[in-house]
Design a protein around this motif. Structure first.
Motif, mmCIF file in Angstrom:
data_model
loop_
_atom_site.group_PDB
_atom_site.id
_atom_site.type_symbol
_atom_site.label_atom_id
_atom_site.label_comp_id
_atom_site.label_asym_id
_atom_site.label_seq_id
_atom_site.Cartn_x
_atom_site.Cartn_y
_atom_site.Cartn_z
ATOM 1 N N CYS A 277 0.861 -1.185 0.000
ATOM 2 C CA CYS A 277 0.000 0.000 0.000
ATOM 3 C C CYS A 277 0.896 1.235 0.000
ATOM 4 N N HIS A 278 0.781 2.055 -1.011
ATOM 5 C CA HIS A 278 1.638 3.227 -1.167
ATOM 6 C C HIS A 278 0.823 4.490 -0.961
ATOM 7 N N CYS A 279 1.253 5.314 -0.014
ATOM 8 C CA CYS A 279 0.574 6.579 0.280
ATOM 9 C C CYS A 279 1.220 7.706 -0.522
ATOM 10 N N SER A 280 0.375 8.551 -1.096
ATOM 11 C CA SER A 280 0.869 9.650 -1.909
ATOM 12 C C SER A 280 0.050 10.908 -1.612
ATOM 13 N N TYR A 281 0.475 11.993 -2.187
ATOM 14 C CA TYR A 281 -0.174 13.285 -1.953
ATOM 15 C C TYR A 281 -0.741 13.811 -3.262
ATOM 16 N N VAL A 282 -1.981 14.238 -3.201
ATOM 17 C CA VAL A 282 -2.666 14.821 -4.364
ATOM 18 C C VAL A 282 -3.012 16.271 -4.017
ATOM 19 N N PRO A 283 -2.197 17.229 -4.451
ATOM 20 C CA PRO A 283 -2.506 18.640 -4.148
ATOM 21 C C PRO A 283 -3.676 19.135 -4.985
ATOM 22 N N HIS A 295 4.971 10.231 -10.312
ATOM 23 C CA HIS A 295 6.416 10.150 -10.113
ATOM 24 C C HIS A 295 6.752 9.302 -8.886
ATOM 25 N N SER A 296 5.939 9.365 -7.875
ATOM 26 C CA SER A 296 6.197 8.567 -6.675
ATOM 27 C C SER A 296 6.076 7.080 -6.963
ATOM 28 N N VAL A 297 5.060 6.698 -7.710
ATOM 29 C CA VAL A 297 4.895 5.284 -8.066
ATOM 30 C C VAL A 297 6.012 4.838 -9.003
ATOM 31 N N GLN A 298 6.465 5.733 -9.885
ATOM 32 C CA GLN A 298 7.579 5.388 -10.762
ATOM 33 C C GLN A 298 8.853 5.126 -9.967
ATOM 34 N N ALA A 299 9.077 5.880 -8.890
ATOM 35 C CA ALA A 299 10.242 5.629 -8.038
ATOM 36 C C ALA A 299 10.154 4.260 -7.379
ATOM 37 N N LEU A 300 8.950 3.850 -7.003
ATOM 38 C CA LEU A 300 8.779 2.526 -6.410
ATOM 39 C C LEU A 300 8.972 1.435 -7.454
ATOM 40 N N ALA A 302 10.909 1.661 -10.027
ATOM 41 C CA ALA A 302 12.344 1.597 -10.325
ATOM 42 C C ALA A 302 13.083 0.738 -9.311
ATOM 43 N N ALA A 303 12.542 0.600 -8.106
ATOM 44 C CA ALA A 303 13.147 -0.255 -7.087
ATOM 45 C C ALA A 303 12.717 -1.705 -7.210
ATOM 46 N N GLY A 304 11.902 -2.021 -8.213
ATOM 47 C CA GLY A 304 11.479 -3.397 -8.428
ATOM 48 C C GLY A 304 10.215 -3.787 -7.702
ATOM 49 N N LEU A 305 9.411 -2.819 -7.298
ATOM 50 C CA LEU A 305 8.199 -3.100 -6.530
ATOM 51 C C LEU A 305 6.992 -2.457 -7.207
ATOM 52 N N MET A 306 5.926 -3.229 -7.273
ATOM 53 C CA MET A 306 4.678 -2.756 -7.856
ATOM 54 C C MET A 306 3.649 -2.621 -6.747
ATOM 55 N N PRO A 307 3.157 -1.411 -6.470
ATOM 56 C CA PRO A 307 2.162 -1.273 -5.398
ATOM 57 C C PRO A 307 0.830 -1.901 -5.788
ATOM 58 N N ASP A 308 0.155 -2.458 -4.794
ATOM 59 C CA ASP A 308 -1.183 -3.017 -5.009
ATOM 60 C C ASP A 308 -2.272 -1.982 -4.764
ATOM 61 N N PHE A 309 -1.997 -1.016 -3.874
ATOM 62 C CA PHE A 309 -2.938 0.060 -3.554
ATOM 63 C C PHE A 309 -2.187 1.380 -3.595
ATOM 64 N N VAL A 310 -2.925 2.432 -3.873
ATOM 65 C CA VAL A 310 -2.413 3.786 -3.727
ATOM 66 C C VAL A 310 -3.414 4.551 -2.879
ATOM 67 N N VAL A 311 -2.966 4.999 -1.720
ATOM 68 C CA VAL A 311 -3.806 5.794 -0.818
ATOM 69 C C VAL A 311 -3.455 7.253 -1.054
ATOM 70 N N LYS A 325 -7.395 8.666 -13.680
ATOM 71 C CA LYS A 325 -6.133 9.106 -14.257
ATOM 72 C C LYS A 325 -4.950 8.446 -13.547
ATOM 73 N N ILE A 326 -5.021 8.363 -12.223
ATOM 74 C CA ILE A 326 -3.947 7.694 -11.475
ATOM 75 C C ILE A 326 -3.903 6.208 -11.826
ATOM 76 N N ALA A 327 -5.071 5.596 -11.937
ATOM 77 C CA ALA A 327 -5.119 4.174 -12.277
ATOM 78 C C ALA A 327 -4.523 3.922 -13.656
ATOM 79 N N ASN A 328 -4.777 4.804 -14.594
ATOM 80 C CA ASN A 328 -4.278 4.619 -15.954
ATOM 81 C C ASN A 328 -2.772 4.768 -16.032
ATOM 82 N N HIS A 329 -2.207 5.747 -15.334
ATOM 83 C CA HIS A 329 -0.779 5.998 -15.416
ATOM 84 C C HIS A 329 0.035 5.052 -14.536
ATOM 85 N N CYS A 330 -0.563 4.539 -13.477
ATOM 86 C CA CYS A 330 0.163 3.679 -12.536
ATOM 87 C C CYS A 330 -0.131 2.204 -12.733
#
Length: 407
Positions: A277-283, A295-300, A302-311, A325-330
């Motif tokens: 579960c990856h927490c992010s900020y949506v301004p 960009h935050s999910v892309q950094a994850l 790049a480390a070889g990990l695919m998040p299952d959730f984005v909070v 939009k987040i679902a499509n890009h991530c």
């Protein structure tokens, strides 16, 4: 004979009469492919030479060196002794307990997104469904613990029952999940490096080069695997689900050993054993912006990990177009993009998670239906809020207590 007693085979490069016969049959297994032209019967040279050497009495009567004596029964004792394998020197895949489920909560974009509250809320809902839960906080800072850290920088120190001085997030875990944690439930970079350096000074690594990977990452995996099996809910039964909060921000250099260790842990576990579960900020700047989350999910990734959730932490509930939009890009289903918007107090967060079917989504990833939820002996009625109504009623009580009244 066509070959001498001192030689074995004639040299076709020096004798022009020895050439590969273009019209002859293919070579046989005995290697007799060379023929001498100009003789009757076109006989094979290789077989004749071998036969002549075997039948020659003078060759048989030659003094050959004696055979080596058979080795003694304790032949293994004569071999040079090899040093035993160095501990933790090849821990790319250290052995871990295969029956534990893990829920990892990480954060991106910035700190103070509410990773601790998200971890506590999900753990509280899982506890309410009858699962045995524990929690671990991974802090990337080099301090051994939070005892000597300034409260102006990191908040007040939370003291556990065994005297451990830890981060305030462990207070959230205990308060919302009704647990009694220990000092080992808070793992810092300082603790890991202190443990590995002490092993190196004692000679436990037997002269091996101590490195971040695999020694530091292997120690993190061993620590997590050991603590995840310790009961902290008042029973004697091993926890079924371990909630792990990764402090800091994904992409920081200080948290990279922890991310790599969790990646290896995920690789060592069977399927349906870890949910990320990856927490992010949506301004909200003339609309909800998704670029920081991308960009935050892309950094994850790049480390070889695919998040299952984005909070997604935001001031207002996440809009449908923002979620898509987040679902499509991530590359994550839209139902797994959860909204963590502002509420009156923290005890409303479990209710917000229930409204988005968080436990049902976790069940689809971890297959929680296969776990036994039978209460432990002498604990037929577990302590804690068991239903959503309990959380809703308690959150309303906190709202009333925070309201000001004129005296």
């Amino acid at each position: 004979s066509s070959c001498t007693r001192t030689g074995t085979h004639p040299d076709p490069s020096r004798d022009s009469s020895l050439r590969p016969s273009a019209m002859s049959a293919p070579q046989t297994e005995g290697g007799a492919g060379w023929r001498k032209r100009g003789t009757d019967g076109d006989e094979e040279i290789g077989g004749r030479c071998l036969k002549a050497l075997r039948s020659d009495v003078s060759v048989a009567s030659m003094a050959w060196p004696p055979m080596s004596p058979p080795p003694p029964d304790d032949f293994d004792l004569l071999l040079p002794k090899q040093p035993p394998p160095s501990p933790a020197s090849a821990l790319f895949r250290p052995p871990v307990e295969q029956g534990t489920k893990y829920v990892i909560v990480s954060g991106g974009v910035c700190s103070s997104l509410g990773k601790g509250v998200t971890t506590s809320s999900l753990g509280a809902l899982l506890r309410g469904h009858g699962f045995k839960v524990t929690a671990i906080k991974l802090d990337p800072y080099l301090n051994i613990d939070a005892g000597l850290m300034s409260p102006y920088e990191h908040g007040e120190v939370y003291v556990l029952d065994d005297g451990g001085e830890t981060d305030l997030d462990l207070g959230n875990y205990e308060r919302m999940m009704y647990l009694s944690l220990r000092r080992d439930n808070n793992l810092t970079t300082g603790k890991i490096y202190d443990s590995v350096i002490k092993k190196e000074r004692r000679g436990d690594y037997l002269g091996k080069t101590v490195q971040v990977n695999p020694h530091i990452t292997g120690s993190i995996i061993e620590w997590v695997d050991r603590v995840a099996q310790i009961p902290v809910d008042g029973s004697t039964l091993r926890p079924q689900i371990c909630m792990i909060e990764l402090g800091g921000t994904v992409g920081d250099i200080e948290s990279m050993p922890f991310i790599e260790a969790l990646r290896q842990l995920r690789f060592n576990l069977p399927e349906h054993s870890m949910a990320w579960c990856h927490c992010s900020y949506v301004p909200d700047m003339s609309g909800q912006k998704t670029k920081p989350t991308q960009h935050s999910v892309q950094a994850l990734l790049a480390a070889g990990l695919m998040p299952d959730f984005v909070v997604c932490r935001s001031a207002e509930p996440l809009r449908t177009e923002t979620r898509k939009k987040i679902a499509n890009h991530c590359k994550i289903p839209a139902v797994r993009i959860l909204s963590a918007h502002d509420v009156k107090n923290l005890f409303h967060v479990p209710e917000a998670m229930v409204a988005q079917n968080a436990v049902g989504l976790l069940n689809g990833i971890l297959q929680l239906d296969a776990l036994d939820v039978t209460p432990a002996r002498f604990m037929s009625r577990e302590t804690g809020f068991r239903s959503l109504n309990d959380w809703t009623a308690f959150a309303k009580q906190v709202d009333l207590a925070e309201e000001g009244h004129e005296v």
